[in-house]
Design an enzyme around this catalytic site. Structure first.
Site, PDB file in Angstrom:
ATOM      1  N   CYS A   1       0.930  -1.166   0.170  1.00 17.25           N
ATOM      2  CA  CYS A   1       0.027  -0.060   0.037  1.00 17.25           C
ATOM      3  C   CYS A   1       1.142   1.269  -0.562  1.00 17.25           C
ATOM      4  CB  CYS A   1      -0.890   0.048   1.055  1.00 17.25           C
ATOM      5  SG  CYS A   1      -1.948  -1.309   1.581  1.00 17.25           S
TER       6      CYS A   1
ATOM      7  N   CYS B  87      -1.419   9.039   6.698  1.00 15.25           N
ATOM      8  CA  CYS B  87      -0.408   9.294   7.702  1.00 15.25           C
ATOM      9  C   CYS B  87      -0.448   9.079   9.242  1.00 15.25           C
ATOM     10  CB  CYS B  87       1.035  10.396   7.443  1.00 15.25           C
ATOM     11  SG  CYS B  87       1.482  10.537   5.480  1.00 15.25           S
TER      12      CYS B  87
END
Ligand code: FES
Length: 282
Positions: free
Chosen positions: A35, A105
């Protein structure tokens, strides 16, 4: 080129707490190389059950590294109970913000922390704990995970959801489900806001306002801070500006800014007036 804050650049160029702890008390691994992002977080507790040391190894972009570094700085010294309350928004705020497209993130950091705490508490070493029904098959995200991201970050569109957790960023087959989750969370939020507004008195004199602020701090804020070894004093009230001072553990806490906004200001806005702002006396 992404528009990163100076703090993001600093944590990317000089990441804190990089590596892996030998014989850690907790290990959390999330993401996958396939990913494009992966994060391993390890921590060690001290005799008082506070996080004495925490390290990370991240494969990913500048914001993934900066978010992981920031997370380790935020949680060092915390109890696991406090660390568990850290949200992806706290990580992004600590860095002075992240571009929308990079918010996933900060979510990865929060998930790694959850996995590491789970590993300490139950011994589970599952890479990714699946809770709920898988909605986005491309990225393996469940309705519960998407719901949490929508709620904590007040998201309104599928595009935002994709930016924050990648769901919807593949074949698009889950768009409808994501839209339904957004509608349900936002509907709930509207109900809560309506309820909070009905609790607020319609019109307060200055004296009533000061009394109510004192009451909310004494009954709703101070007990929560005292439970963590801290305290708060009301210093001044000028119109809608409330000045407070943190005491004890809260005085030197790295999360003081967030406590000020998410606990003190949020409570006063809920019960006294939506226009209240709270600042800390330095
Ligand atoms: S199922 Fe969510 S993008 Fe494919």
């Amino acid at each position: 080129m992404w528009d990163y804050t100076e703090k993001v650049k600093d944590h990317f160029i000089n990441p804190r707490n990089v590596g892996e702890i030998d014989n850690p008390d907790g290990v959390g691994e999330v993401g996958s190389l396939a990913c494009g992002d992966a994060l391993k977080l390890t921590f060690k507790l001290d005799a008082n059950k506070r996080i004495a040391d925490v390290k990370f190894k991240t494969f990913g972009c500048a914001s993934a590294i900066a978010s992981s570094s920031a997370l380790t700085e935020i949680i060092k010294g915390m109890t696991l109970e406090d660390a568990a309350k850290v949200t992806n928004k706290d990580i992004a705020d600590y860095l002075g913000g992240l571009p929308d497209q990079k918010m996933h993130c900060s979510v990865m950091g929060k998930e790694a922390l959850e996995a590491a705490i789970e590993n300490y508490q139950t011994g589970s070493t599952k890479m990714h704990k699946l809770e709920g029904r898988v909605v986005c098959k491309c990225f393996g995200l469940t309705d519960k995970e998407i719901e949490t991201v929508v709620r904590e970050n007040d998201l309104l569109t599928v595009e935002q959801v994709t930016n924050y957790c990648k769901a919807g960023g593949g074949c698009g087959g889950c768009y409808k489900d994501i839209e339904l989750i957004i509608e349900s969370v936002q509907g709930e939020k509207a109900q809560i806001a309506k309820k909070a507004a009905s609790k607020r008195p319609a019109k307060l004199t200055n004296i009533q306002k000061i009394q109510l602020i004192q009451e909310i701090i004494a009954e709703q804020v101070r007990p929560a801070l005292k439970a963590d070894g801290g305290d708060i004093d009301l210093i001044d009230i000028i119109g809608d500006d409330v000045v407070v001072a943190f005491r004890g553990m809260c005085a030197n806490c790295k999360m003081a800014e967030l406590t000020l906004r998410d606990v003190v200001q949020a409570k006063l806005q809920e019960y006294v007036s939506e226009s209240i702002t709270v600042t800390e006396q330095r």
